[in-house]
Design an enzyme around this catalytic site. Structure first.
Site, PDB file in Angstrom:
ATOM      1  CG  HIS A  17      -1.998  -0.884   1.497  1.00 57.22           C
ATOM      2  ND1 HIS A  17      -1.905  -1.635   2.365  1.00 57.22           N
ATOM      3  CD2 HIS A  17      -2.768  -1.307   0.398  1.00 57.22           C
ATOM      4  CE1 HIS A  17      -3.274  -2.435   2.415  1.00 57.22           C
ATOM      5  NE2 HIS A  17      -3.455  -2.410   1.230  1.00 57.22           N
ATOM      6  NE  ARG A  92      -2.886  -7.136  -4.931  1.00 58.52           N
ATOM      7  CZ  ARG A  92      -3.778  -6.903  -3.647  1.00 58.52           C
ATOM      8  NH1 ARG A  92      -3.251  -7.211  -2.614  1.00 58.52           N
ATOM      9  NH2 ARG A  92      -5.248  -6.489  -3.976  1.00 58.52           N
ATOM     10  CB  SER A 129      -4.343  -6.306   4.264  1.00 54.10           C
ATOM     11  OG  SER A 129      -3.908  -5.307   3.907  1.00 54.10           O
TER      12      SER A 129
HETATM   13  P1  ADP Z   1      -9.614  -4.119  -0.384  1.00 51.68           P
HETATM   14  O1  ADP Z   1     -10.340  -4.568   0.817  1.00 51.68           O
HETATM   15  O2  ADP Z   1     -10.476  -3.019  -0.754  1.00 51.68           O
HETATM   16  O3  ADP Z   1      -9.359  -5.045  -1.473  1.00 51.68           O
HETATM   17  P2  ADP Z   1      -6.859  -3.467   0.327  1.00 51.68           P
HETATM   18  O4  ADP Z   1      -6.996  -2.462   1.749  1.00 51.68           O
HETATM   19  O5  ADP Z   1      -6.583  -4.657   0.553  1.00 51.68           O
HETATM   20  O6  ADP Z   1      -8.471  -2.902  -0.197  1.00 51.68           O
HETATM   21  O7  ADP Z   1      -5.869  -2.487  -0.819  1.00 51.68           O
HETATM   22  C1  ADP Z   1      -6.353  -1.373  -1.124  1.00 51.68           C
HETATM   23  C2  ADP Z   1      -5.747  -1.001  -2.486  1.00 51.68           C
HETATM   24  O8  ADP Z   1      -4.465  -1.059  -2.459  1.00 51.68           O
HETATM   25  C3  ADP Z   1      -6.183  -2.275  -3.628  1.00 51.68           C
HETATM   26  O9  ADP Z   1      -7.123  -2.140  -4.297  1.00 51.68           O
HETATM   27  C4  ADP Z   1      -5.129  -2.102  -4.466  1.00 51.68           C
HETATM   28  O10 ADP Z   1      -5.269  -1.015  -5.397  1.00 51.68           O
HETATM   29  C5  ADP Z   1      -3.831  -1.687  -3.483  1.00 51.68           C
HETATM   30  N1  ADP Z   1      -2.958  -2.588  -3.127  1.00 51.68           N
HETATM   31  C6  ADP Z   1      -2.981  -3.495  -2.164  1.00 51.68           C
HETATM   32  N2  ADP Z   1      -1.936  -4.464  -1.870  1.00 51.68           N
HETATM   33  C7  ADP Z   1      -0.938  -4.095  -2.965  1.00 51.68           C
HETATM   34  C8  ADP Z   1       0.297  -4.394  -3.348  1.00 51.68           C
HETATM   35  N3  ADP Z   1       0.756  -5.311  -2.940  1.00 51.68           N
HETATM   36  N4  ADP Z   1       0.787  -3.889  -4.545  1.00 51.68           N
HETATM   37  C9  ADP Z   1      -0.050  -2.874  -5.101  1.00 51.68           C
HETATM   38  N5  ADP Z   1      -1.203  -2.611  -4.652  1.00 51.68           N
HETATM   39  C10 ADP Z   1      -1.742  -2.993  -3.757  1.00 51.68           C
END
Ligand code: ADP
Length: 169
Positions: A17, A92, A129
């Site tokens: 993130h 990703r 996450s």
């Molecule tokens: P959600 O619960 O909506 O999936 P997250 O909090 O897991 O949201 O992630 C928010 C955003 O961050 C994702 O939609 C993605 O765009 C980005 N993201 C999460 N992890 C990564 C990563 N490892 N690399 C790139 N972008 C990421």
């Protein structure tokens, strides 16, 4: 003023993130990291909205043009209310793309907003996450995947969770 939003649940914030927020902050004048705080999903979260927000504030304090906010309801309404025309999402894998494309098209059909996709840095392409929580829950080392203050909170929360689960057995 070019203002963008990086939305997500950030339960908890990971180095993946932070990488996307950092790259968005270099592209836009202002970036709002928006944490979804919908009550209906609250029980599925490991951390409360307030805790997730505190960790994100700490994680982004080095970026002058990044702020953290909570939102409930539609992201597009949040964009309208805050004069935001760009949604930044990290991609990703192809599996992310299917869903994100549909979401981007839906959002732009609702309001005047573009979605900007930033490809994940290769070292974070497997990072989510949910996976961090699962690995940490079973004793795996996630210290390279989240900031140290997130690791501390994660360790405490998972110990509490384990204790509560074994008390309930
Ligand atoms: P959600 O619960 O909506 O999936 P997250 O909090 O897991 O949201 O992630 C928010 C955003 O961050 C994702 O939609 C993605 O765009 C980005 N993201 C999460 N992890 C990564 C990563 N490892 N690399 C790139 N972008 C990421």
């Amino acid at each position: 003023m070019r203002r963008a939003v990086c939305p997500g649940s950030f339960d908890p914030v990971t180095n993946g993130h932070i990488d996307i927020v950092s790259r968005a902050s270099a592209l836009f004048d202002e970036v709002v990291v928006a944490i979804g705080v919908n009550k209906s999903k609250a029980s599925a979260r490991l951390f409360s909205a307030e805790e997730r927000m505190e960790m994100l504030r700490e994680a982004t304090k080095g970026f002058d043009n990044v702020t953290v906010a909570g939102f409930s309801g539609l992201l597009t309404t949040f964009c309208q209310e805050n004069d935001i025309r760009a949604i930044v999402k990290g991609l990703r894998a192809v599996s992310d793309f299917d869903y994100e494309l549909q979401m981007a098209q839906m959002n732009s059909s609702l309001v005047d907003v573009e979605t900007v996709f930033i490809p994940t840095s290769p070292e974070y392409s497997f990072l989510a996450s949910s996976l961090v929580k699962e690995v940490a829950m079973f004793g795996g080392d996630v210290s390279a995947l989240v900031p140290p203050f997130v690791l501390d909170r994660l360790t405490v929360r998972l110990a509490e969770k384990r204790a509560a689960e074994s008390a309930g057995e």
